[in-house]
Design an enzyme around this catalytic site. Sequence first.
Site, short mmCIF file in Angstrom:
data_model
loop_
_atom_site.label_atom_id
_atom_site.label_comp_id
_atom_site.label_asym_id
_atom_site.label_seq_id
_atom_site.Cartn_x
_atom_site.Cartn_y
_atom_site.Cartn_z
N VAL A 15 0.71 -1.17 0.05
CA VAL A 15 -0.20 0.00 0.06
C VAL A 15 1.00 1.27 -0.01
O VAL A 15 0.52 2.09 -0.78
CB VAL A 15 -0.79 -0.15 1.13
N ALA A 82 0.57 -5.21 10.24
CA ALA A 82 -0.06 -6.55 9.49
C ALA A 82 -0.99 -6.29 8.38
O ALA A 82 -1.73 -5.29 8.74
CB ALA A 82 -0.42 -7.57 10.50
N GLN A 84 -4.55 -8.17 6.15
CA GLN A 84 -5.41 -9.25 6.16
C GLN A 84 -4.60 -10.58 5.53
O GLN A 84 -4.27 -10.32 4.48
CB GLN A 84 -6.49 -9.05 5.74
N ARG A 90 -10.75 -7.41 8.93
CA ARG A 90 -9.56 -6.44 9.25
C ARG A 90 -9.51 -6.18 10.83
O ARG A 90 -8.49 -6.01 11.32
CB ARG A 90 -10.14 -4.88 8.69
N THR A 121 -3.45 2.08 7.47
CA THR A 121 -3.23 0.63 8.44
C THR A 121 -4.80 0.33 8.88
O THR A 121 -5.49 1.07 9.60
CB THR A 121 -2.40 0.93 9.66
N ASN A 122 -5.10 -1.01 8.67
CA ASN A 122 -6.36 -1.60 9.41
C ASN A 122 -6.33 -2.14 10.55
O ASN A 122 -5.10 -2.65 10.82
CB ASN A 122 -6.79 -2.59 8.23
N VAL A 124 -8.75 0.46 10.03
CA VAL A 124 -8.41 1.70 10.07
C VAL A 124 -9.22 2.66 10.89
O VAL A 124 -8.56 3.62 11.48
CB VAL A 124 -8.60 2.58 8.38
N SER A 145 -8.31 6.68 5.91
CA SER A 145 -9.09 6.64 4.62
C SER A 145 -10.33 6.17 4.80
O SER A 145 -11.05 6.38 3.95
CB SER A 145 -8.02 5.88 4.04
N ASP A 150 -14.12 2.43 -0.29
CA ASP A 150 -15.48 1.55 -0.40
C ASP A 150 -16.50 2.30 -1.18
O ASP A 150 -17.37 1.54 -1.97
CB ASP A 150 -16.18 1.06 1.03
N SER A 151 -16.60 3.60 -1.00
CA SER A 151 -17.73 4.31 -1.78
C SER A 151 -17.27 4.35 -3.18
O SER A 151 -18.24 4.39 -4.11
CB SER A 151 -17.57 5.75 -1.20
N ARG A 153 -15.79 1.92 -4.93
CA ARG A 153 -16.31 0.44 -5.23
C ARG A 153 -18.00 0.48 -5.38
O ARG A 153 -18.39 -0.11 -6.25
CB ARG A 153 -15.95 -0.46 -4.45
N HIS A 177 -14.97 0.94 7.84
CA HIS A 177 -14.43 0.47 6.80
C HIS A 177 -14.00 -1.12 7.08
O HIS A 177 -13.01 -1.54 7.61
CB HIS A 177 -13.04 1.09 6.55
C1 PYR Z 1 -9.28 -2.61 1.39
O1 PYR Z 1 -8.98 -2.80 0.11
O2 PYR Z 1 -10.52 -2.40 1.31
C2 PYR Z 1 -8.71 -2.89 2.45
O3 PYR Z 1 -8.88 -2.61 3.58
C3 PYR Z 1 -7.69 -4.09 2.46
#
Ligand code: PYR
Length: 319
Positions: A15, A82, A84, A90, A121-122, A124, A145, A150-151, A153, A177
């Site tokens: 990332v 770390a 996933q 997450r 970092t998750n 998040v 973030s 997600d929005s 997507r 998230h």
């Molecule tokens: C994502 O791609 O949404 C992650 O949090 C890994």
Amino acid sequence: AARGPRIAVVGAGQVGSTLAYACQIRGTANTVALFDTDAAKLRAQVLDLRHGGMFAPTVEVVGSDDVGICAGADVVVITAGARQRAGESRMALAGRNVRLCRALVPELCALAPEAVFLVVTNPVDVVTQAVLEVSGLPAHRVLGSGTVLDSSRLRALIAARAGVGVAGVCAYIVGEHGDTAVPLWSQAFIGSVPVLDWVVDGRQVFDEPARREIEDSVVGAAYEVIAGKGATNYAVGLAVTHVLEAILGDQRLILPVSAYVADFHGIGGVCLSLPRIVDRSGAGALEPTVPGTAELAGLRRCAHVIAKACRESGVDVCG
Ligand code: PYR
């Protein structure tokens, strides 16, 4: 050293390096400084980025396994920790990544006393809450973030089903998230038409089954990508770069970043994503969204899930 905006990226993994690349090819800052404790990997990432310099805007890429490289940053982006594994949520990363980020933050604050902190970092929301607590910074200067990716997507799936370009869709998925994220269908638009009123041949295109399918697809997106290639990096790299440009360019974009929510229709006490104005100061005012009843109930559940994970990781929550 180059003058102008400086971004420090903590963690030069999938990332961190991909967002550095996105910043480089977009000319998002004058300097991108990478920090990672793995000196060999760090050096290789910096070299690889620099080797493309003649094909991109002039962005100085520097890196070190000494955290001092982050000094004077305008924005510190935290991607370390770390990630996933296939099938892992997450939230399973909370304990480890909270400990790691907590340990890093005091020194980062001393090195970059004016910086806005952007957590990637998750999980998040939990890590953002931890960074806010440890840093003692004003709430607007610590953001995550969140559900920006997600929005994106969600918008892509709405656009595809409606057969329009994605730029014409305005829709947000908010809250965690993660697995409990909530799409704000009641506030989603295609052009000037509410998504719920998008009718073709007398049929509601986004009926309950269609919405459910899209929602499942957004929530499952990271799992799907991780199952295939072990990590997500391209879309998150672009999403974070978009947030960085909103901050550095004082763009006042409305983005669903994760930030501390004091009281939103009775929900608060933790960091979670809601559409807010993002500018040079970081996470600004909340958009005056009025979610539907079911959406509010979903958000309440997100706040509960995040608060529980915070407590289990030793992070303070209010209320
Ligand atoms: C994502 O791609 O949404 C992650 O949090 C890994």
